[in-house]
Each structure stands twice: as C-alpha cells, then as structure tokens.
Design a protein around this motif. Structure first.
Motif, mmCIF file in Angstrom:
data_model
loop_
_atom_site.group_PDB
_atom_site.id
_atom_site.type_symbol
_atom_site.label_atom_id
_atom_site.label_comp_id
_atom_site.label_asym_id
_atom_site.label_seq_id
_atom_site.Cartn_x
_atom_site.Cartn_y
_atom_site.Cartn_z
ATOM 1 N N MET A 184 0.860 -1.175 0.000
ATOM 2 C CA MET A 184 0.000 0.000 0.000
ATOM 3 C C MET A 184 0.899 1.229 0.000
ATOM 4 N N ARG A 185 0.503 2.242 -0.721
ATOM 5 C CA ARG A 185 1.334 3.440 -0.856
ATOM 6 C C ARG A 185 0.649 4.634 -0.215
ATOM 7 N N ILE A 186 1.428 5.401 0.581
ATOM 8 C CA ILE A 186 0.944 6.655 1.141
ATOM 9 C C ILE A 186 1.952 7.743 0.799
ATOM 10 N N SER A 187 1.490 8.977 0.769
ATOM 11 C CA SER A 187 2.381 10.081 0.428
ATOM 12 C C SER A 187 2.976 10.682 1.697
ATOM 13 N N GLN A 188 4.097 11.335 1.540
ATOM 14 C CA GLN A 188 4.715 12.014 2.674
ATOM 15 C C GLN A 188 3.804 13.104 3.204
ATOM 16 N N GLN A 189 3.033 13.736 2.322
ATOM 17 C CA GLN A 189 2.104 14.774 2.743
ATOM 18 C C GLN A 189 1.015 14.195 3.651
ATOM 19 N N GLU A 190 0.492 13.016 3.310
ATOM 20 C CA GLU A 190 -0.503 12.357 4.164
ATOM 21 C C GLU A 190 0.081 12.056 5.540
ATOM 22 N N LEU A 191 1.326 11.640 5.551
ATOM 23 C CA LEU A 191 1.983 11.324 6.806
ATOM 24 C C LEU A 191 2.102 12.556 7.685
ATOM 25 N N GLU A 192 2.450 13.683 7.088
ATOM 26 C CA GLU A 192 2.608 14.926 7.840
ATOM 27 C C GLU A 192 1.280 15.438 8.379
ATOM 28 N N GLN A 193 0.173 15.089 7.722
ATOM 29 C CA GLN A 193 -1.132 15.578 8.132
ATOM 30 C C GLN A 193 -1.838 14.668 9.137
ATOM 31 N N SER A 194 -1.258 13.511 9.422
ATOM 32 C CA SER A 194 -1.892 12.556 10.333
ATOM 33 C C SER A 194 -0.926 12.178 11.451
ATOM 34 N N PRO A 195 -1.049 12.801 12.629
ATOM 35 C CA PRO A 195 -0.145 12.481 13.746
ATOM 36 C C PRO A 195 -0.177 11.015 14.148
ATOM 37 N N ILE A 196 -1.358 10.397 14.156
ATOM 38 C CA ILE A 196 -1.432 9.004 14.589
ATOM 39 C C ILE A 196 -0.760 8.091 13.565
ATOM 40 N N LEU A 197 -0.885 8.431 12.279
ATOM 41 C CA LEU A 197 -0.209 7.657 11.245
ATOM 42 C C LEU A 197 1.301 7.823 11.366
ATOM 43 N N ALA A 198 1.740 9.053 11.640
ATOM 44 C CA ALA A 198 3.174 9.315 11.782
ATOM 45 C C ALA A 198 3.750 8.535 12.961
ATOM 46 N N GLN A 199 3.014 8.490 14.084
ATOM 47 C CA GLN A 199 3.490 7.743 15.242
ATOM 48 C C GLN A 199 3.513 6.247 14.954
ATOM 49 N N GLY A 200 2.514 5.786 14.197
ATOM 50 C CA GLY A 200 2.493 4.371 13.828
ATOM 51 C C GLY A 200 3.684 4.002 12.966
ATOM 52 N N ILE A 201 4.033 4.881 12.041
ATOM 53 C CA ILE A 201 5.208 4.657 11.201
ATOM 54 C C ILE A 201 6.458 4.594 12.066
ATOM 55 N N GLN A 202 6.541 5.456 13.062
ATOM 56 C CA GLN A 202 7.707 5.464 13.945
ATOM 57 C C GLN A 202 7.833 4.148 14.697
ATOM 58 N N VAL A 203 6.705 3.613 15.170
ATOM 59 C CA VAL A 203 6.725 2.335 15.871
ATOM 60 C C VAL A 203 7.284 1.243 14.967
ATOM 61 N N GLN A 204 6.828 1.221 13.723
ATOM 62 C CA GLN A 204 7.273 0.186 12.793
ATOM 63 C C GLN A 204 8.718 0.402 12.354
ATOM 64 N N LEU A 205 9.158 1.651 12.284
ATOM 65 C CA LEU A 205 10.562 1.920 11.972
ATOM 66 C C LEU A 205 11.467 1.430 13.094
ATOM 67 N N ASN A 206 11.018 1.580 14.343
ATOM 68 C CA ASN A 206 11.775 1.032 15.465
ATOM 69 C C ASN A 206 11.902 -0.483 15.339
ATOM 70 N N ARG A 207 10.838 -1.109 14.911
ATOM 71 C CA ARG A 207 10.865 -2.553 14.699
ATOM 72 C C ARG A 207 11.870 -2.926 13.615
ATOM 73 N N ARG A 208 11.883 -2.156 12.549
ATOM 74 C CA ARG A 208 12.841 -2.426 11.473
ATOM 75 C C ARG A 208 14.272 -2.184 11.921
ATOM 76 N N LEU A 209 14.493 -1.171 12.758
ATOM 77 C CA LEU A 209 15.830 -0.900 13.269
ATOM 78 C C LEU A 209 16.345 -2.080 14.087
ATOM 79 N N GLN A 210 15.498 -2.614 14.943
ATOM 80 C CA GLN A 210 15.884 -3.772 15.740
ATOM 81 C C GLN A 210 16.216 -4.959 14.851
ATOM 82 N N GLN A 211 15.427 -5.121 13.795
ATOM 83 C CA GLN A 211 15.680 -6.234 12.882
ATOM 84 C C GLN A 211 16.996 -6.060 12.140
#
Length: 213
Positions: A96-123
C-alpha cells in the motif's frame, strides 16, 4: 533535550487494523518475487503481505543488504539517506502506498510509522549481528529464528515461517553460497531442528523456539 513520546495505546494497537480503518478501499499494488519496486521521492510503501528486501550497491556491483520489510513495515526514499537504495520483492508481495504529505497531516499515522521503523531498526541490528557468528550454520539458524520472530506462526509441531524462501535467497542473507545453504538445511532437517511442509515452508522445532504468539 526533549524526546518524542509514543503513547502506550498506540504502541499496542494492531497496526494493520488501523491501516484498514484509515485507508479502507485504497488501491494496493502486487509485485511478483524478484521484481524491483518502483520508488518515488515522496511516497512511502507499507507491506501488506510478503517480504521486501532492501539493499544498496557500489559501482563495482557489490551489494549490501539493508534489511527486510515484513508485513506492516514501511520503506521508501523518504525514510532513508542511503543511495542507491533498492527494494526487491523477496516473495510475492502486496503493498500500500501513502504520500509524505498524508503522513505529515496525520499524527497518529506518523506515530504508527515510527513504531514500525523502530521494529525495522531492531531487525537490521539483528541482521548485522549475524556476522559475529563465524560458522555459517550458526548464521543460518539465527536468520531462521529472526524470520520466525518477524513472520512466524504457531503450528502444532513448531513455528512455521510464513514465507517461502529459496536456498539462494537464504544464502544471500547469510553471506554463503547456495550449495552451502542447501547442505546446512539438509543437516538441520536430519537433526530434527526444522522440517519442510507440503507447501515448502520451513517449520522450526526444538527448545530454542520461543513463544511467538
């Protein structure tokens, strides 16, 4: 120094459920195994199904694996400073594709992305740590345990890795030849450490397997 706080409620939500609620009916994109995924400067991909291999290379054709984007994980050019940055479908994938603009406009989406990025960092750190094992067989086992943690599913006789990987793909991830990966796989099957089911998925057995639920 201030730090960004992630709410406990957000860290425990089911990420895929949130995506379904926010982007219900949004178009998804299918890529067959082995195909390179088109990357754009302002788009972020989220894996719905399958595994995407992230890698880079130098001018002489030497390649380095940066990580694996598993289900619910994001990847894309806005999330990296590495160049060149390539994403290849390690298995058949649905994205699924989302735009950077959508990410900037949705705080909960941005925080969710951060959670998953932390998961990727650990991996990614776990993948780098594989190199500490001199014996290829140990790197092989640690890789399978990592994949079990990321995409494992409990079955009656162990933990089933939820994606089919070729011997060549496994070899590439552990820095070995395909022949060596095939030999080690056969040895581990004889020892009862793993088995292969009818759909060619790897099932891990033994006391070294943690509870993945």
């Amino acid at each position: 120094m201030s730090q960004t706080q992630i709410s406990p409620a957000l860290s425990s939500f089911h990420w895929s459920q949130l995506l379904e609620e926010v982007y219900q009916g949004r178009q998804t994109y299918d890529y067959k195994r082995g195909f390179n995924i088109v990357l754009h400067s302002y788009d972020i991909w989220i894996v719905c199904r399958g595994i995407v291999q992230l890698h880079t290379s130098d001018g002489e054709g030497n390649e380095a694996i940066l990580g694996l984007a598993c289900p619910e994980m994001p990847f894309g050019l806005p999330l990296t400073q590495v160049y060149p940055y390539t994403a290849t479908a390690l298995t058949d994938v649905v994205l699924m594709r989302i735009s950077q603009q959508e990410l900037e406009q949705s705080p909960i989406l941005a925080q969710g992305i951060q959670v998953q990025l932390n998961r990727r960092l650990q991996q990614t750190e776990a993948l780098l740590a594989l190199n500490l094992h001199r014996r290829v067989s140990e790197r092989f086992q640690e890789l399978l345990l990592l994949l079990a943690r990321e995409i494992g599913e409990q079955v009656p006789n162990g933990c089933r890795i939820g994606a089919r990987l070729t011997h060549q793909q496994i070899a590439g991830l552990i820095g070995a030849t395909r022949v060596t990966a095939t030999r080690i796989l056969g040895e581990l099957r004889k020892e009862g450490w793993l088995s292969i089911d009818k759909t060619r998925h790897i099932i891990l057995h033994g006391s070294s397997i943690v509870d993945f639920q």
